[in-house]
Structure formats: structure tokens, C-alpha cells
Scaffold this active site. Structure first.
Site, short mmCIF file in Angstrom:
data_model
loop_
_atom_site.label_atom_id
_atom_site.label_comp_id
_atom_site.label_asym_id
_atom_site.label_seq_id
_atom_site.Cartn_x
_atom_site.Cartn_y
_atom_site.Cartn_z
N ASP A 1 10.22 -0.14 8.64
CA ASP A 1 9.26 0.64 8.43
C ASP A 1 9.34 2.01 9.63
O ASP A 1 10.18 1.60 10.71
CB ASP A 1 7.74 0.08 8.63
CG ASP A 1 7.58 -0.42 7.45
OD1 ASP A 1 7.89 -0.26 6.41
OD2 ASP A 1 6.71 -1.64 7.67
N ASP B 1 3.98 -4.39 6.77
CA ASP B 1 2.51 -4.60 7.39
C ASP B 1 1.65 -4.69 6.33
O ASP B 1 0.51 -5.03 6.45
CB ASP B 1 2.13 -3.13 8.13
CG ASP B 1 2.48 -1.95 7.53
OD1 ASP B 1 2.72 -2.14 6.49
OD2 ASP B 1 2.68 -0.73 8.45
N ASP C 1 3.89 -5.49 0.86
CA ASP C 1 4.98 -5.89 1.32
C ASP C 1 5.33 -7.23 1.43
O ASP C 1 6.61 -7.69 1.63
CB ASP C 1 4.98 -5.51 3.05
CG ASP C 1 5.04 -4.02 3.12
OD1 ASP C 1 5.87 -3.31 1.99
OD2 ASP C 1 4.85 -3.37 4.17
#
Length: 1005
Positions: free
Chosen positions: A421, A722, A726
């Protein structure tokens, strides 16, 4: 009658659970037990509801509801029981709590005393003596103990007391030394894993206490707490819904049903251990710990232990093969020794006359054979893996990485790709609004002067609309701490917007505060927006929407001008605003659009519209790159690990940050998620090798990328995540890395490692430790196989030629101790060096025992066997040994030399290819302690324990000779390391651990 029913139901329940535990796996057990338990407990609760009476403890504390009654109503979803107490508000009064202000902090100890602690009854730790007992279960050790017992009996009968017992007693002492060292090591690891497990379960929850919102540990939660829940959270206790929007819960962990359950005023029951799938809300805690549904279930079912890691499985196979070879050699040794003994007796015509000393001799042969088997079976292999993984886990915990699954440590060493990310991982996650476009003009907010100019440049009507869109369309909350300072609880993006709104000071208290929120659609990673519907004081409804700039801007057909009036957006304005969004993004700013829409009448109160909004502002939020990220990315590239950024942010923002971090190169590809998912499988295969940035991606895009990398490109993939969405990608990846700060509980539960500080540099550290684990085990295997080969061969060859073994049972047990337990401790706990990140990752299917290892093992074995063989058959002549004790001195000298060969070979094994093995050695206190301890014990055994170990004292010349012969293995190691693995590999030497060489020069470009 009720009591008979209760006993009958419990009997049925216990029988069914016992029956199913045999045939079902862990989750099936939970599901079946739950169904049976629910039926039984609901029956019991229904029968006993009238029996709930206030205890003296509850009455004295000032509460008006019994803990068991409170727990049973939530657990059994008893709507009638809830209504009889006046609903949620009635319960709140009875447990003396305000639904707005929450629990008073000073009442917490009293509530814990009356209603219990939020902790489950844990399975008690195994006591130390159980580990001793486990270590004693080794079959070869049991056989040796039997041999020792017989040896003592026969020895005393033939040689008298106490001389006859020394041989057997020496074996027993050695066995117990091995057992206790193994037990201590295992016991320490079990305590360490228990601490790590406790840390894994320590969830931080947000509650309202003393009228303010704050964070507390799940262990500190009490009955009466008002808990704030949002997407991805785990429900921390049983409770009742107080207020919220679109709240739905995944109860599959309890019921096995995959369909989400909607929670509202009509169905207000929330159960511990379930997950929030959508929406947000507040919950009144009604039961904690062992009174919750999850807690009661844990009484009947204990979680399974940690599965063996792939490396442990692989090494168990190696150990089995070596053990079988050792068994063959031990049988052969016994047969050869016995045959020679019988041949000698036959030649001397003594076959008919047998004495106890003959029996003792045969018993000694058997003990030597069993001891060869003990040495050959490498019990140290699984121990070395456990030690190395435990050591790595402990160190990583200090470095802000919580390893949830043991296998992740070793798998991370093979990672060839990290899909990361952007927000919070590559950036600091401390966001600040630095630019705003409003009223047709972009304004900078850097510095106090710029802020003051901004405040004075916008009209009051525009300001009021901007503040309402910020403060009413938010999932965060502004709270005042005990120190009087203002804090914001919420996501970094929300925090940045609220901090921006708060710079207007007194202007914050606008008329919009009288507006009432009717409906909320929380932000999620699919919609990439958050919406709220509010009822205005003057009547009518107003919808506010904020989120990804491109998505919100497409929903807008109007904008507000400088006076705050809504005007249509012309094509020219649309181009200008798009240019503003892109220019903000190119400056590495995260862009958000804020918009509103007025709705006439109340007919649309159930739905928030998705079009015809009025654009209020475009906000540019600065999220600086973390210090050290660029260096960490360079480290990954040098280590052959490809770093890919997968983010939900704007593509221009993503590209700017990726270039700053060193992820996006000149020939790399940056693509949006929608473009990626619309490509064919063939096009995806062509683009993925060069894909470095994926922006505006959905969780399914990330999942697709990970799947293709693993299946089509055979990469070992690590993925960060997070959000709740996901979870599929984290589960699909070889290593799932959840964010400890920004991550939801769902993401953490589907991960292998939790990055506690959300820092990319920590991920690189996990990869370094993963490689260290793998290399350390290889070092230990190289060391152990050398000892195995030499110990087996010297005793076997000697038995065949001379009819006696130079190494006795006690001596071999001591060598086994050096090799297995102490060797594992020394080599498996070596810390990683930076050199590990200058070589490519370990391949997915490479051979564990590599050609370099075999080169070192065979070379050292030949040297040791040659030296020990010469000493065995010509040692008296070479060492000029005379006298009656010459044989004893020679055998002791051979034993001493053999041990020192292993000590120096242990040092050689610190690096399998580099010549300088002393690098960092003196800084490793554990390694030095083990080497010093081994040498010290060797001195004690030879000089002071000769009676037990069949040794005699040696002169200083012989001690020096032993050390020098052992030390020669070091220059031999240097020579071996200079031998190329393949004569074809003239120009490029393959790495020692099966790695492919890194490309260089034009290949790298």
C-alpha cells in the site's frame, strides 16, 4: 423437573461434542458444538430465567441486574427478556451507565469485581517436568537407559562396588544432561510463544468513558462500556446495539453461516468474536470474558497448536533418511563387533565357557550401537528450526513486527515480490491539508500567513457549507483529553480534514450544528466515498458526499461560486477543475472532493443519491514519504525483490510518491485498476513483469494481481493490507502483512505478520530475518551432517578392523549434546547481516542441502576421518605412547581431537562461502558462550570425570596437539571455499544457497 432436564441436556451435549471431536477438524468442531450448545443453553436459560436473583455483591455495588441474567439475554437473543427490563435504556439504568457519557473510570474496578474481567480461561502452561517427560520419551534414550541399568547390575557383580557402576552411571548422567538441556530449551520457547499469543489477542478498542472517546485494551473492557464499532472491527464482548448506521455483522466464526446479520433496534444483539462487515455503530457491553458466547465455547474447545512449517516438514524428511542410514550403520557395527568377539572366542576354544565379563562386553557393544543411532538421529534439526524461528520472532517483535504464523518467518526469506500500500506504509500517515480549491480558485495553506489569507478570502456562506461538509460527514470525533488538549480519534485522512476545519476557531459553531444526521454510508474501498444524509433545521434534507476526487467530481453538475451560490459547471470549468485535481496529485498530494445536494421532502430518507451534486471544494492533503523508505526500496531491489505499489489513490499522486520512493522507474508501468481488470489474461501476462504502480485499485484487482504473480510467474508474493476487503489478497498471498495501526481486525486475522508501526522498512526487516532463518538452518545442517558422517564412519571402520570402537557410549552422548542442542543454539540464533540483502531470494523449489554445503561437508569429513583413522591405527607410534595405559591415552586423545574438530568446524559453519568466518563472531555473546562452555566441559570430562567417561588425563602436549589438529580444519575450510562448484562456472559463481545470480550491467537495465 428443570434440574433433570438440565442434566439430561448437558449429557446429550457432552456426548455429541465428544463424538464429533474425533471425526471433525477444529472449525467443524466449533460449528457442531455451537449448534448443540445453543440448543442446550437456550433450553437451560429459558428454564432458569425466573430463578435469577440479585446477589448481595450486585446489590451492594448499586447494580440492579444479575451478571448471569444480563449475559443470558444477549447470548440467547432473548427479545422478551430485553423488553421486560425496559430495553437497552432500561439495562443502562440498571447497570448505572449513561449511554452518552459511558462508564465513569473510577467505577471500572467495581464493575470488574461484580461482572468479571474480559479474559478467557486459558489452558494452563505445561509445567517444566512435562517437557522433561517428553524428552525422556525418545526410544533410543530409553534403550540406552535399559542398557545402563543392566551395565550397572552386571558391572557390580563382576567388578564390585563402586567400580562396576561407573560405566552405566556415566551413560545415565549423560542422558539426563541431554534431557534437561532439551527440556529447558523447549520450556523457554513455549513461554515465549505464549507471550506472543497474548500479544496477538490484545486488540485496542474505542470506548466512551467519562464523556470522552478513548482507546483501551480489550482486556480492560467492562460491562457498561459504550464501544464504537466500524467496518473490519471485531466485536470485543457480548452487547446490545445503541445507535448506528447500516450495521451488519459476520457471525460465521460462531454459527458457520456466511450470510451477514443486520443489527438494528429490532435485532440489537451483538456477540463477542464476530466481525463488523459494514456500517458503524455503538454498543453497550452486557457481558465479558467467560460469560460471553465465545468465552463459553472456548471452555469446551481448545484451539489447535501451531502447524509444522514447510522447513520443519522438509527437515523431518532429511532427519528420517539420516536416521535410517544411522540405524543401518549401528546394526552393522553391532554385528561386526559381536562377530569378531565370537570368532576370537572360537579361536581360543572358549565358546563353551561364558562369564559375566563376556556378557558385559556384548552389552557394551549393544550400547555403542545404540549410541551410534542416538548420534545419527539428528533430533537437533527440528529443534534448530524452532529455535531459529522463535529467536527471529522475538527480535522482530522488538522491531515492531508481530509474527502470527511461524511459517511466515521462513517464507518471507523467499519473497521475490512485495505488493505494498502507499498510505501509511510508504508515507508517514500524518496528513495535513496543504492546498484547497474553492470558489473557483486554488489556495495554499502552507504557513500561518497563508492560512489567515485563506480564512479572510472566503465568504461566511461558503465557509459554513465547507465546515458542515467536514464536521457532519465524518466518522471521526474531536475529543478533549484529561490534559485539556484536543485530540481527534479517527483515520489520518479524516483527522487532516477535521484539523483543517478547526483552524477557523469560533466559526466552527455554525447553525448547521442543529442539523440531525438521518443516514450514513461509511467509506469503503469499493465505493471510495462516504455519504451522509442530514435533516436541516428549516426542513428538508441535505446529502453530503466526500471521497476520491474523480468519482465525486463525476457525480457533480454544479459548483458553488465565491458568494456560496450553486451554479452549473461549464465544460471550461470542468477542464479547469480536472487540471487542478491532476496538478495537486502531481505534487504528491492526496486529493478529495467535498460535495452536497439539497433534497426536497422526506421521501428519499432511505437512500442517499449518487448524482447531481454541487461541488464545494477540492482538497489536497500532504502525506510525506517516511524517512528511510527510499533506502529500504533500494535494499529490496538489491536483494532481487520487486516492489509494486497497489493503492486506491489517484494515479498521479501514486506515480509522484512511487518516483520519490524509487519504486517507479523509467521503463516501469503505472496503471489504474479499471484498466488492469479490463485487460485479457494474455495482456495481463505481458504487462505484469513491468507493472510497478496500480492506482485506484479495488481489493479484487489486488487479489487478481497476487494470484497471477503466484500461479503464472511462480513468484513468492508478500502483500500488505489494512482494510476488510484486503482479506482475500492477504489470504491468497504467500505472506500476508497487515498494518497494526491502520489495519482492521479482519485484515489482521487473515495476515501472517502484523507490521505494528505500518512502516515499509519493517517489512524489509522481516525479509532479512526470513533469509537469516533459512541460512542459519543450512549452517546447522552442514555442521551436523559433518559430525554424523565422521562419528558413524570412525566407529564403524574401527569396529570392522580392530574389533573395538574408539568412542564410547558416554563420549558419543557428549558429542550428540554438542552437535544437537548446543550446536542448534549457537548456529540457529545468529543475527542477520546486511550481506543477506545483497543476494537474490531463495527459490521456491530449490534443494535445501546445496552443492556448496556438500562440498564443505565432504571436504571436512575426509580430513577428520583421515586424521582420526591415522591416530586410531598408528597413533601410539606417532605420539610415542608407551606403558600400560597407552590404549586409554590414545582413545582419550582421539576423543579430544574429535571434539576440537567439531568446535572449529562450528566456527567454520558460520559462513558457508566467505573465508572470513570471524566477522561479527565476537559480538555474538551466545555463540561465544557456547564455544567457551563446550571447551570448558570438555576439559572437565577429560581431566576430572574419567571414571564415568572412560577417559584419562592428558599432558599439555597432547592437549595442544588436539587443539592444533582441530584448528587445521579452518585452513582446510579456506581451501574448500576456493574450489568452484562447477568447472563450467568460470566467470560467475553460483551463490551458496541455491540462489540464481543477480543480473548486472545491461541485463540489470
Amino acid at each position: 423437573m428443570a434440574r433433570h432436564n438440565l442434566v439430561f441436556v448437558k449429557m446429550i451435549y457432552e456426548t455429541l461434542v465428544k463424538h464429533h471431536q474425533v471425526i471433525l477438524n477444529k472449525w467443524e468442531k466449533i460449528r457442531v458444538a455451537l449448534y448443540v450448545q445453543k440448543a442446550a443453553l437456550h433450553f437451560i436459560d429459558a428454564g432458569n430465567r425466573a430463578e435469577h436473583k440479585l446477589s448481595e455483591t450486585v446489590r451492594q455495588a448499586g447494580f440492579n441486574v444479575d451478571p448471569d441474567e444480563l449475559a443470558s439475554i444477549a447470548r440467547s437473543h432473548d427479545t422478551k427478556g430485553l423488553e421486560s427490563h425496559g430495553g437497552v435504556e432500561g439495562f443502562a439504568r440498571k447497570i448505572c451507565v449513561s449511554l452518552n457519557d459511558g462508564v465513569v473510570s473510577s467505577d471500572v474496578p467495581e464493575r470488574q469485581k461484580v461482572y468479571g474481567l474480559n479474559r478467557f480461561v486459558e489452558k494452563p502452561s505445561r509445567p517444566f517436568w512435562m517437557f522433561v517427560w517428553d524428552a525422556l520419551q525418545d526410544l533410543t534414550l530409553i534403550i540406552l537407559m535399559v542398557c545402563a541399568g543392566i551395565s550397572i547390575g552386571v558391572g557390580i557383580a563382576t567388578e564390585g562396588w563402586p567400580k562396576g557402576m561407573y560405566d552405566g552411571l556415566g551413560i545415565i548422567l549423560c542422558i539426563f544432561l541431554v534431557v534437561f538441556v532439551t527440556a529447558i530449551s523447549d520450556y523457554k520457547q513455549s513461554l515465549q510463544f505464549k507471550d506472543l499469543d497474548k500479544e496477538k489477542k490484545n486488540i485496542i478498542v474505542q470506548v466512551t468513558r467519562d464523556g470522552t472517546r478513548r482507546k483501551v485494551s480489550i482486556y480492560d473492557l467492562v460491562v457498561g462500556d459504550i464501544v464504537h464499532l466500524s467496518i473490519g472491527d471485531q466485536v470485543p464482548a457480548d452487547g446490545l446495539f445503541v445507535s448506528g448506521y447500516s450495521l451488519s455483522v459476520d457471525e460465521s466464526s460462531l454459527s458457520g453461516e456466511s450470510e451477514p446479520v443486520n443489527i438494528n433496534k429490532e435485532s440489537p444483539f451483538l456477540l463477542s468474536g464476530t466481525k463488523i462487515q459494514d456500517g458503524s455503530g455503538k454498543m453497550l457491553v452486557t457481558s465479558v470474558g467467560m460469560r460471553t458466547e465465545w468465552g463459553r465455547l472456548m471452555v469446551t474447545l481448545s484451539e489447535g497448536g501451531e502447524d509444522e512449517t514447510p522447513l520443519q516438514v522438509k527437515l523431518n524428511g532429511v532427519a528420517t533418511i539420516i536416521g535410517k542410514i544411522g540405524l543401518a550403520f549401528s546394526i552393522l557395527t553391532f554385528l561386526v563387533l559381536t562377530s569378531r568377539f565370537l570368532v576370537v572366542k572360537a579361536m581360543n576354544h572358549e565358546m563353551k565357557s561364558w562369564s559375566t565379563s563376556d556378557a558385559l562386553q556384548l552389552l557394551n557393544f549393544f550400547a555403542i550401537a545404540v549410541t551410534i543411532l542416538v548420534v545419527a538421529v539428528p533430533e537437533g534439526l527440528p529443534l534448530a528450526v524452532t529455535l531459529s524461528l522463535a529467536f527471529a520472532m522475538k527480535k522482530l517483535m522488538r522491531d515492531k513486527a508481530l509474527v502470527r504464523h511461524l511459517s511466515a518467518c521462513e517464507t518471507m526469506g523467499s519473497a521475490s515480490c512485495i505488493c505494498t500500500d502507499k498510505t501509511g506504509t510508504l508515507t508517514t500517515n500524518h496528513m495535513v491539508v496543504t492546498k484547497v480549491w474553492i470558489g473557483g480558485e486554488a489556495k495554499s495553506l502552507k504557513g500561518n500567513e497563508a492560512r489567515n489569507q485563506f480564512i479572510s478570502s472566503i465568504s461566511k456562506r461558503v465557509l459554513e457549507m465547507l465546515l458542515q461538509s467536514i464536521f457532519q460527514n465524518t466518522s471521526s470525533e474531536v475529543v478533549r483529553g484529561k490534559d485539556g488538549n484536543t485530540n481527534i480519534l479517527g483515520t489520518p485522512t479524516e483527522t487532516a480534514l477535521l484539523e483543517f476545519g478547526m483552524i477557523f476557531g469560533d466559526d466552527v459553531s455554525g447553525s448547521w450544528k442543529e442539523s440531525k444526521i438521518v443516514k450514513i454510508e461509511p467509506f469503503n474501498s469499493v465505493k471510495k466515498k462516504m455519504s451522509v444524509l442530514v435533516a436541516l433545521p428549516c426542513g428538508g434534507l441535505r446529502a453530503f458526499c466526500k471521497g476520491a476526487s474523480e468519482i465525486i467530481f463525476k457525480m457533480c453538475d454544479k459548483t458553488i461560486n465565491e458568494q456560496g451560490n450553486s451554479v452549473p459547471i461549464s465544460e471550461e470549468q470542468r477542464k479547469n477543475i480536472t487540471y487542478v485535481i491532476n496538478s495537486f496529485a502531481c505534487e504528491a498530494l492526496r486529493t478529495l472532493c467535498l460535495a452536497y445536494k439539497d433534497i426536497e421532502g422526506s421521501s428519499s430518507a432511505d437512500n442517499i443519491p449518487d448524482d447531481k451534486y454541487t461541488l464545494i471544494a477540492v482538497v489536497g492533503i500532504k502525506d510525506p514519504v517516511r524517512p528511510g523508505v527510499k533506502k529500504a526500496v533500494q535494499t529490496c531491489l538489491a536483494a532481487g525483490i520487486m516492489v509494486r505499489m497497489v493503492t486506491g489513490d489517484n494515479i498521479n499522486t501514486a506515480k509522484a510518491i512511487a518516483k520519490e520512493c524509487g519504486i517507479l522507474t523509467a521503463d516501469g508501468v503505472a496503471i489504474e485498476g479499471c484498466d488492469f481488470r479490463n485487460k485479457s489474461a494474455h495482456e495481463m501476462k505481458e504487462i505484469i513483469p513491468r507493472l510497478q504502480v496500480m492506482a485506484r485499485s479495488l481489493p479484487l484487482d489486488k487479489h487478481k494481481l497476487v494470484t497471477m504473480l503466484r500461479n503464472d510467474f511462480k513468484e513468492v508474493v508478500a502483500v500488505t493490507g489494512d482494510g476488510t476487503n484486503d482479506a482475500p489478497a492477504l489470504h491468497e498471498a504467500d505472506i500476508g502483512l497487515a498494518m497494526g495501526i491502520a489495519g482492521t481486525e479482519v485484515a489482521k486475522e487473515n495476515s501472517d505478520v502484523i507490521i505494528m508501526d505500518d512502516n515499509f522498512a519493517t517489512i524489509v526487516n522481516v525479509a532479512k530475518w526470513g533469509r537469516s532463518v533459512y541460512i542459519n538452518i543450512q549452517k546447522f545442517v552442514q555442521f551436523q551432517l559433518t559430525v554424523n558422517i565422521v562419528a558413524l564412519m570412525i566407529n564403524f571402520i574401527s569396529a570392522c578392523i580392530s574389533g573395538s570402537a574408539p568412542l564410547t557410549a558416554v563420549q558419543l552422548l557428549w558429542v550428540n549434546m554438542i552437535m544437537d542442542t548446543l550446536g542448534a543454539l549457537a548456529l540457529a540464533t545468529e543475527p542477520p547481516s546486511d550481506e543477506l540483502m545483497k543476494r537474490p531470494p531463495i527459490g521456491r523449489n530449490v534443494s535445501f542441502i546445496t552443492k556448496v554445503m556438500w562440498r564443505n561437508i565432504i571436504g571436512q569429513s575426509i580430513y577428520q576421518l583421515a586424521v582420526l583413522g591415522v591416530l586410531k591405527f598408528d597413533g601410539k607410534h606417532l605420539m610415542k605412547l608407551n606403558g600400560s595405559d597407552a590404549d586409554s591415552v590414545l582413545n582419550t586423545f582421539i576423543f579430544n581431537t574429535f571434539v576440537f574438530c567439531q568446535v572449529f568446524n562450528e566456527i567454520n559453519s558460520r559462513d558457508m562461502e566467505k573465508i572470513n568466518v570471524f566477522l561479527g563472531m565476537f559480538g555474538s555473546w551466545l555463540f561465544m558462550l557456547i564455544i567457551i562452555s563446550t571447551v570448558s566441559f570438555q576439559v572437565v570430562i577429560v581431566e576430572f570425570l574419567g571414571t564415568f567417561a572412560d577417559t584419562v588425563r592428558l599432558s599439555w602436549e597432547l592437549w595442544l596437539a588436539s587443539v592444533l589438529i582441530g584448528a587445521v580444519s579452518m585452513p582446510i575450510a579456506v581451501v574448500l571455499k576456493c574450489i568452484p562448484i562447477s568447472m563450467m562456472d568460470k566467470f560467475r559463481k553460483q551463490h551458496h544457497d541455491g540462489y540464481e545470480p543477480l543480473p548486472s550491467g545491461p541485463e540489470l537495465a
